[in-house]
Design an enzyme around this catalytic site. Structure first.
Site, mmCIF file in Angstrom:
data_model
loop_
_atom_site.group_PDB
_atom_site.id
_atom_site.type_symbol
_atom_site.label_atom_id
_atom_site.label_comp_id
_atom_site.label_asym_id
_atom_site.label_seq_id
_atom_site.Cartn_x
_atom_site.Cartn_y
_atom_site.Cartn_z
ATOM 1 N N ARG A 183 0.863 -1.179 0.000
ATOM 2 C CA ARG A 183 0.000 0.000 0.000
ATOM 3 C C ARG A 183 0.903 1.233 0.000
ATOM 4 O O ARG A 183 1.880 1.283 0.754
ATOM 5 C CB ARG A 183 -0.861 -0.019 1.268
ATOM 6 C CG ARG A 183 -1.741 1.195 1.414
ATOM 7 C CD ARG A 183 -2.466 1.198 2.757
ATOM 8 N NE ARG A 183 -1.904 2.212 3.621
ATOM 9 C CZ ARG A 183 -2.548 2.772 4.648
ATOM 10 N NH1 ARG A 183 -3.768 2.380 4.962
ATOM 11 N NH2 ARG A 183 -1.984 3.691 5.381
ATOM 12 N N TYR A 193 -2.905 11.833 5.866
ATOM 13 C CA TYR A 193 -3.168 10.502 6.421
ATOM 14 C C TYR A 193 -2.100 9.509 5.959
ATOM 15 O O TYR A 193 -1.734 9.489 4.782
ATOM 16 C CB TYR A 193 -4.558 9.988 5.999
ATOM 17 C CG TYR A 193 -4.666 8.506 6.242
ATOM 18 C CD1 TYR A 193 -4.849 8.031 7.537
ATOM 19 C CD2 TYR A 193 -4.458 7.592 5.217
ATOM 20 C CE1 TYR A 193 -4.866 6.674 7.794
ATOM 21 C CE2 TYR A 193 -4.468 6.229 5.456
ATOM 22 C CZ TYR A 193 -4.668 5.778 6.751
ATOM 23 O OH TYR A 193 -4.656 4.436 6.994
ATOM 24 N N ASP A 237 -5.141 3.848 0.132
ATOM 25 C CA ASP A 237 -6.244 4.106 1.069
ATOM 26 C C ASP A 237 -6.622 5.591 0.997
ATOM 27 O O ASP A 237 -5.819 6.461 1.348
ATOM 28 C CB ASP A 237 -5.785 3.743 2.489
ATOM 29 C CG ASP A 237 -6.925 3.737 3.498
ATOM 30 O OD1 ASP A 237 -8.036 4.207 3.149
ATOM 31 O OD2 ASP A 237 -6.700 3.271 4.633
ATOM 32 N N HIS A 245 -9.094 6.794 2.691
ATOM 33 C CA HIS A 245 -9.510 7.067 4.077
ATOM 34 C C HIS A 245 -10.718 7.996 4.158
ATOM 35 O O HIS A 245 -10.720 8.983 4.900
ATOM 36 C CB HIS A 245 -8.327 7.579 4.914
ATOM 37 C CG HIS A 245 -8.312 7.021 6.309
ATOM 38 N ND1 HIS A 245 -8.878 7.685 7.370
ATOM 39 C CD2 HIS A 245 -7.827 5.861 6.796
ATOM 40 C CE1 HIS A 245 -8.722 6.943 8.465
ATOM 41 N NE2 HIS A 245 -8.098 5.834 8.140
ATOM 42 N N GLU A 263 -9.131 2.018 -1.549
ATOM 43 C CA GLU A 263 -9.847 1.702 -0.300
ATOM 44 C C GLU A 263 -10.593 2.916 0.258
ATOM 45 O O GLU A 263 -10.090 4.037 0.196
ATOM 46 C CB GLU A 263 -8.790 1.238 0.697
ATOM 47 C CG GLU A 263 -9.297 1.008 2.100
ATOM 48 C CD GLU A 263 -8.162 0.594 3.034
ATOM 49 O OE1 GLU A 263 -7.127 0.083 2.553
ATOM 50 O OE2 GLU A 263 -8.306 0.805 4.248
ATOM 51 N N GLU A 290 -13.625 -1.291 6.843
ATOM 52 C CA GLU A 290 -12.917 -1.458 8.120
ATOM 53 C C GLU A 290 -13.695 -0.860 9.286
ATOM 54 O O GLU A 290 -13.488 -1.258 10.428
ATOM 55 C CB GLU A 290 -11.492 -0.885 8.047
ATOM 56 C CG GLU A 290 -11.431 0.616 7.900
ATOM 57 C CD GLU A 290 -10.011 1.172 7.777
ATOM 58 O OE1 GLU A 290 -9.188 0.553 7.086
ATOM 59 O OE2 GLU A 290 -9.751 2.217 8.386
ATOM 60 N N ARG A 303 -13.571 -5.353 3.914
ATOM 61 C CA ARG A 303 -12.466 -5.233 4.878
ATOM 62 C C ARG A 303 -12.864 -5.464 6.331
ATOM 63 O O ARG A 303 -12.002 -5.456 7.223
ATOM 64 C CB ARG A 303 -11.831 -3.845 4.730
ATOM 65 C CG ARG A 303 -11.045 -3.781 3.476
ATOM 66 C CD ARG A 303 -10.237 -2.567 3.271
ATOM 67 N NE ARG A 303 -9.547 -1.971 4.378
ATOM 68 C CZ ARG A 303 -8.462 -2.460 4.974
ATOM 69 N NH1 ARG A 303 -7.942 -3.596 4.571
ATOM 70 N NH2 ARG A 303 -7.893 -1.808 5.982
ATOM 71 N N GLU A 314 -4.231 -7.241 5.308
ATOM 72 C CA GLU A 314 -3.352 -6.110 5.658
ATOM 73 C C GLU A 314 -2.403 -6.530 6.777
ATOM 74 O O GLU A 314 -2.801 -7.226 7.705
ATOM 75 C CB GLU A 314 -4.220 -4.930 6.139
ATOM 76 C CG GLU A 314 -3.412 -3.689 6.497
ATOM 77 C CD GLU A 314 -4.308 -2.518 6.927
ATOM 78 O OE1 GLU A 314 -5.476 -2.752 7.280
ATOM 79 O OE2 GLU A 314 -3.817 -1.373 6.909
ATOM 80 N N TRP A 321 -12.037 12.260 8.753
ATOM 81 C CA TRP A 321 -10.608 11.920 8.889
ATOM 82 C C TRP A 321 -10.328 10.605 8.224
ATOM 83 O O TRP A 321 -11.085 9.693 8.270
ATOM 84 C CB TRP A 321 -10.176 11.859 10.359
ATOM 85 C CG TRP A 321 -8.734 11.437 10.442
ATOM 86 C CD1 TRP A 321 -7.626 12.199 10.142
ATOM 87 C CD2 TRP A 321 -8.254 10.132 10.775
ATOM 88 N NE1 TRP A 321 -6.491 11.442 10.272
ATOM 89 C CE2 TRP A 321 -6.851 10.178 10.650
ATOM 90 C CE3 TRP A 321 -8.876 8.931 11.151
ATOM 91 C CZ2 TRP A 321 -6.033 9.073 10.918
ATOM 92 C CZ3 TRP A 321 -8.077 7.826 11.403
ATOM 93 C CH2 TRP A 321 -6.657 7.884 11.288
HETATM 94 C C1 CS2 Z 1 -6.381 2.261 8.183
HETATM 95 C C2 CS2 Z 1 -6.047 2.399 9.614
HETATM 96 O O1 CS2 Z 1 -5.145 0.312 8.102
HETATM 97 C C3 CS2 Z 1 -5.933 1.030 7.501
HETATM 98 O O2 CS2 Z 1 -6.342 0.830 6.390
HETATM 99 O O3 CS2 Z 1 -7.414 2.906 7.607
HETATM 100 O O4 CS2 Z 1 -4.828 3.075 9.671
HETATM 101 C C4 CS2 Z 1 -7.088 3.152 10.457
HETATM 102 O O5 CS2 Z 1 -6.940 4.516 10.291
HETATM 103 C C5 CS2 Z 1 -6.891 2.764 11.891
HETATM 104 O O6 CS2 Z 1 -7.021 1.391 12.030
HETATM 105 C C6 CS2 Z 1 -7.857 3.501 12.796
HETATM 106 O O7 CS2 Z 1 -7.854 2.969 14.065
HETATM 107 MG MG MG Z 2 -7.992 1.922 5.817
#
Ligand code: CS2
Ligand code: MG
Length: 419
Positions: A164, A176, A227, A229, A253, A279, A300, A356, A419
């Protein structure tokens, strides 16, 4: 009636041996916070489940301690499905990350006990091995495109087949996924949330250039992931997906927030870049529309935040019917207990995609001894009965809880953003 006959109670694995006599919540901070549930049976066999919810750890610890543990004492640890239904239906208040993480901790601990009592690793209880190892992706990041590309190169040298990539965005402070001060990236870094600033146009300019460079530097032999995010609107996500098409991503993602599942129809209509999401989901109901309409390619949602093995198995089976594959969340805030359980699941699940893998700190690995290991781009589970992850409670006690929250994001005019 449940009462076992005397001859039954004398047999190993009989109801009396399986009776839950103790359940305790262990909160520890070896490098970062983790909440772990340990369930102990009359026979002395115990199981472990992860209950960590980043930045909201104590809410789950209290849910378990105050509301779940009293319900567990005296129950048969072998009735995994019934305990799951009891905690889900019986609570009246269904779903949500706190509830589902607490249920997951109980569920995983019970599967661990089942494996230990049967003398079998978890993947064998699920249906046996479908593959030799779980393909994993690592996290590469850099303050700019050049640095990110160098990092990707380092992971390829270490044997990773999938990486990634995230990079700094000119004009964006604290983008991020970008590590600071040479330390591994860890977003929950302060007691109160760090304030970050977001700029969509700068981001949309930067990311396609990053992947153009990565393909030029590293060729097509490596799988590349990214990602977003949750930062884009559906139509912006559609544009990014289209701009990334020449660079053949494994996935894009969390391209847009997904509470409104139909918003993915807009993204899907415009791009063939594969989509991963989930996630932050905790139930099959969070992704039912996404899956049955084939709006995503990878789901995810993983064991700790999705109600444990019992619920994620249903989700994965449902996804499989629609050619959606798993791509479990595996950031550092998911403890080695979740990683162990997830890897057994990955070893079995027919519609596996990728896992991951962010490395835990050395202190974390010392508190949670485990038998999974990285080899040739894949993580391999061992044959230890159960999920193969233990806890050193004496060592855990040396790392007291340290409150930390995830950052927040605002636009340049001060408006709150995702975020
Ligand atoms: C993320 C994480 O791993 C990922 O893909 O999006 O860094 C996420 O921000 C954290 O697990 C939040 O607790
Ligand atoms: Mg993520």
């Amino acid at each position: 009636m449940n009462t076992p006959s005397p001859s039954e109670s004398a047999r190993p694995g009989s109801h009396r041996d399986r009776e839950i006599v103790e359940a305790r919540v262990i909160v520890t901070c070896p490098g970062r916070n983790f909440v772990t549930l340990k369930i102990v049976t009359r026979s002395g066999v115990y199981g472990l489940g992860d209950a960590t919810l980043n930045g909201r750890e104590l809410a789950v610890a209290s849910y378990l301690q105050d509301h779940v543990v009293p319900n567990l004492i005296g129950r048969d640890a072998g009735r995994i499905e019934d305990v799951w239904q009891f905690l889900y239906r019986g609570a009246y208040w269904r779903r949500g990350p706190v509830t589902m993480s607490a249920i997951a901790a109980v569920d995983v601990a019970l599967w661990d006990i089942l494996g230990k009592m049967a003398g079998l690793p978890l993947y064998r209880l699920l249906g046996g091995r479908s593959r030799e190892g779980a393909l994993v992706y690592a996290h590469a990041n850099g303050r700019d495109i050049g640095e990110a590309s160098d990092e990707v190169g380092k992971y390829i040298e270490k044997g990773f087949l999938a990486v990634r990539a995230q990079c700094g965005v000119p004009g964006v402070k604290k983008a991020y996924g970008i590590a600071s001060g040479g330390r591994p990236y860890e977003p929950a870094e302060s007691e109160l949330p760090a304030e970050t600033v977001w700029n969509t146009p700068r981001y949309l300019e930067t990311v396609p250039r990053l992947f153009e460079r990565l393909r030029a530097d590293h060729g097509n032999g490596v799988e590349l992931l990214h990602d977003v995010h949750h930062r884009l609107t559906p139509i912006e996500a559609a544009r990014l997906g289209r701009d990334l098409e020449p660079h053949r991503l494994f996935w894009m993602e969390d391209a847009t927030p997904a509470e409104n599942q139909t918003s993915f129809e807009i993204v899907r209509r415009h791009t063939v870049t594969p989509l991963a999401v989930g996630e932050v989901f905790n139930s099959i109901w969070d992704c039912k529309h996404l899956i049955e309409n084939q709006l995503i390619d990878y789901i995810r949602t993983t064991i700790v935040h999705g109600g444990g093995i019992t619920h994620i198995r249903r989700l994965a089976d449902f996804a499989g019917l629609h050619q959606v594959r798993t791509g479990f969340h595996g950031a550092t805030d998911l403890s080695p207990v979740t990683m162990g359980a997830a890897l057994h699941f990955d070893t079995w699940v027919p519609n596996f995609g990728i896992q991951e893998y962010m490395f835990h700190a050395e202190e974390t690995d010392a508190v949670f001894p485990h038998d999974y290991a990285f080899r040739d781009g894949r993580l391999h589970v061992g044959d230890t009965p159960g999920h193969g992850v233990d806890i050193d409670e004496a060592l855990a006690a040396k790392y007291p809880y340290a409150p930390k929250q995830l950052p927040v994001a605002r636009l340049e005019d001060g408006s709150m953003w995702d975020w």
